[in-house]
Design a protein around this motif. Structure first.
Motif, mmCIF file in Angstrom:
data_model
loop_
_atom_site.group_PDB
_atom_site.id
_atom_site.type_symbol
_atom_site.label_atom_id
_atom_site.label_comp_id
_atom_site.label_asym_id
_atom_site.label_seq_id
_atom_site.Cartn_x
_atom_site.Cartn_y
_atom_site.Cartn_z
ATOM 1 N N ARG A 80 0.829 -1.208 0.000
ATOM 2 C CA ARG A 80 0.000 0.000 0.000
ATOM 3 C C ARG A 80 0.866 1.261 0.000
ATOM 4 N NH1 ARG A 80 -1.773 0.076 4.880
ATOM 5 N NH2 ARG A 80 -0.612 1.942 5.488
ATOM 6 N N ARG A 81 1.898 1.283 0.856
ATOM 7 C CA ARG A 81 2.761 2.466 0.933
ATOM 8 C C ARG A 81 3.583 2.644 -0.342
ATOM 9 N NH1 ARG A 81 6.532 1.891 4.798
ATOM 10 N NH2 ARG A 81 5.942 -0.169 5.548
ATOM 11 N N ALA A 82 4.002 1.543 -0.943
ATOM 12 C CA ALA A 82 4.722 1.641 -2.219
ATOM 13 C C ALA A 82 3.825 2.229 -3.296
ATOM 14 C CB ALA A 82 5.232 0.268 -2.636
ATOM 15 N N SER A 83 2.583 1.736 -3.372
ATOM 16 C CA SER A 83 1.640 2.233 -4.368
ATOM 17 C C SER A 83 1.371 3.722 -4.181
ATOM 18 C CB SER A 83 0.335 1.442 -4.290
ATOM 19 O OG SER A 83 -0.603 1.916 -5.233
ATOM 20 N N GLU A 84 1.249 4.153 -2.939
ATOM 21 C CA GLU A 84 0.985 5.569 -2.645
ATOM 22 C C GLU A 84 2.137 6.450 -3.101
ATOM 23 O OE1 GLU A 84 0.270 5.475 1.529
ATOM 24 O OE2 GLU A 84 -1.843 4.899 1.337
ATOM 25 N N GLN A 85 3.352 5.881 -3.169
ATOM 26 C CA GLN A 85 4.525 6.640 -3.618
ATOM 27 C C GLN A 85 4.761 6.509 -5.127
ATOM 28 O OE1 GLN A 85 8.128 6.181 -1.085
ATOM 29 N NE2 GLN A 85 6.806 5.106 0.354
ATOM 30 N N GLY A 86 3.854 5.799 -5.814
ATOM 31 C CA GLY A 86 4.007 5.625 -7.252
ATOM 32 C C GLY A 86 5.028 4.574 -7.632
ATOM 33 N N LEU A 87 5.319 3.652 -6.712
ATOM 34 C CA LEU A 87 6.291 2.583 -6.962
ATOM 35 C C LEU A 87 5.520 1.303 -7.245
ATOM 36 C CD1 LEU A 87 8.535 3.395 -3.849
ATOM 37 C CD2 LEU A 87 8.731 4.357 -6.163
ATOM 38 N N ASN A 88 5.465 0.901 -8.500
ATOM 39 C CA ASN A 88 4.597 -0.230 -8.851
ATOM 40 C C ASN A 88 5.337 -1.552 -9.074
ATOM 41 O OD1 ASN A 88 5.732 0.603 -11.330
ATOM 42 N ND2 ASN A 88 3.948 -0.156 -12.470
ATOM 43 N N LEU A 89 6.677 -1.548 -8.946
ATOM 44 C CA LEU A 89 7.443 -2.795 -8.944
ATOM 45 C C LEU A 89 8.096 -2.944 -7.579
ATOM 46 C CD1 LEU A 89 8.785 -5.319 -10.055
ATOM 47 C CD2 LEU A 89 10.533 -3.848 -11.117
ATOM 48 N N VAL A 90 7.748 -4.013 -6.872
ATOM 49 C CA VAL A 90 8.278 -4.258 -5.534
ATOM 50 C C VAL A 90 9.288 -5.397 -5.611
ATOM 51 C CG1 VAL A 90 7.721 -4.954 -3.169
ATOM 52 C CG2 VAL A 90 6.176 -3.433 -4.428
ATOM 53 N N ILE A 91 10.515 -5.129 -5.178
ATOM 54 C CA ILE A 91 11.559 -6.142 -5.070
ATOM 55 C C ILE A 91 11.605 -6.556 -3.608
ATOM 56 C CG2 ILE A 91 13.968 -6.707 -5.509
ATOM 57 C CD1 ILE A 91 12.531 -5.832 -8.021
ATOM 58 N N THR A 92 11.178 -7.776 -3.308
ATOM 59 C CA THR A 92 11.083 -8.226 -1.919
ATOM 60 C C THR A 92 12.055 -9.366 -1.643
ATOM 61 O OG1 THR A 92 9.580 -9.097 -0.215
ATOM 62 C CG2 THR A 92 9.170 -9.802 -2.478
ATOM 63 N N HIS A 93 12.663 -9.341 -0.457
ATOM 64 C CA HIS A 93 13.595 -10.422 -0.108
ATOM 65 C C HIS A 93 12.853 -11.660 0.368
ATOM 66 C CE1 HIS A 93 17.399 -12.205 0.930
ATOM 67 N NE2 HIS A 93 17.029 -12.415 2.178
ATOM 68 N N GLU A 94 11.785 -11.464 1.100
ATOM 69 C CA GLU A 94 11.027 -12.592 1.631
ATOM 70 C C GLU A 94 9.735 -12.782 0.834
ATOM 71 O OE1 GLU A 94 12.362 -14.643 3.348
ATOM 72 O OE2 GLU A 94 13.818 -13.720 4.683
ATOM 73 N N PRO A 95 9.053 -13.908 1.030
ATOM 74 C CA PRO A 95 7.895 -14.237 0.197
ATOM 75 C C PRO A 95 6.747 -13.242 0.336
ATOM 76 C CG PRO A 95 8.648 -16.156 1.441
ATOM 77 C CD PRO A 95 9.378 -14.982 1.988
ATOM 78 N N THR A 96 5.892 -13.266 -0.651
ATOM 79 C CA THR A 96 4.685 -12.447 -0.657
ATOM 80 C C THR A 96 3.484 -13.232 -0.145
ATOM 81 O OG1 THR A 96 5.546 -11.255 -2.578
ATOM 82 C CG2 THR A 96 3.188 -11.027 -2.137
#
Length: 296
Positions: A80-96
């Motif tokens: 949610r916070r990424a989307s609010e900042q206009g960041l639509n690709l999330v690189i995550t270390h742990e699972p979703t």
């Protein structure tokens, strides 16, 4: 448009081997998710493994990237916070989706999974799991970020990258320093608070009984630092080692906070080969809190 401007435009297009029907001014195609992943593969410094959890978990390769978020765990709050900042690709270390392999089958009928999946789709987002190869990077990307965050660069043993040497200090002071630097609410410590710490070994993330025992039993290691471990295995072993007379200690940071700074470093690392879109570190909230120190 004047005759002079039209002729000048035709001349420029012709010199580039383009037709007059080409849209002007020229705009490059937007960066896509697939292109970002290919750049990560090209820059991580090790061959890409056939068997890996590092995959595109949500979204499509051809999705245009507006901005990139690097995070420890792609929780719904982080998304949610990424989307609010206009960041639509999330690189995550742990699972979703709640398992190391991000297996959908066990949760596909679960309403929380469906809510999260739908949120990602509705917001036009993509999620890339970046675990195995970030650890495989030399030096380990997670370890590099954690050492940088703690300010332990000068304490690191060049021959044994997991080990660190310090001026003699008590276990209590040593643990408090880590707690303060990483802003941890729920660190747990086993050992005599007055134990003198000169040498520590850090194994970020989850640590099982093996290699936990060999780590701890190294004669010059006073304290083992881990993210998490089974309490009926390594924790019990450390308790027994202390009662048997060994001067040892164990610090349990919490899995998330024990690797989080590694993904902060990942954001900086990606900026070295991606400059078309903003890249930001989005912190994952520590999940636990103490009743004596309630979350505000």
């Amino acid at each position: 448009m004047s005759t002079y401007t039209t002729s000048r435009r035709k001349f420029l297009l012709a010199s580039l081997g383009l037709t007059a029907s080409f849209n002007w001014p020229f705009r490059p195609a937007p960066l896509t998710v697939g292109q970002v992943i290919e750049r990560i593969k090209a820059n991580v410094g090790i061959p890409w493994r056939e068997q890996t959890v590092d995959n595109l978990i949500a979204g499509t390769d051809d999705l245009p990237v507006k901005g990139i978020a690097s995070t420890m765990m792609a929780t719904l709050d982080v998304l949610r916070r990424a989307s609010e900042q206009g960041l639509n690709l999330v690189i995550t270390h742990e699972p979703t989706f709640y398992s190391h392999q991000d297996r959908i089958q066990p949760v596909e009928q679960d309403p929380i999974y469906q809510f999260k999946r739908d949120f990602i789709q509705q917001k036009g987002m993509a999620v890339f799991h970046f675990h195995d190869h970030w650890h495989g990077h030399r030096p380990d990307g997670i370890a590099t970020g954690m050492i940088r965050e703690l300010g332990w660069e000068k304490n690191a043993d060049t021959e044994h990258p997991r080990q660190f040497s310090f001026e003699p200090t008590s276990l209590a002071r040593f643990a408090q320093s880590i707690e303060s630097k990483l802003k941890i609410r729920t660190m747990r410590v086993i050992g005599d608070p007055q134990l003198t710490v000169r040498r520590a070994l850090a194994s970020w993330g989850n640590v099982s009984l093996q290699p936990g025992i060999p780590f701890l039993q190294q004669p010059d290691v006073d304290v083992l630092i881990v993210g998490e471990t089974h309490e009926w295995e390594l924790v019990e072993y450390v308790q027994d080692a202390i009662v048997s007379g060994q001067k040892k200690a164990l610090i349990v940071l919490g899995h998330l906070v024990s690797e989080q700074a590694g993904m902060k470093y990942c954001a900086d690392w990606m900026q070295g080969f991606i400059n078309e879109v903003p890249i930001r570190f989005v912190e994952s909230a520590e999940p636990f809190w103490r009743p004596s120190q309630p979350v505000k």
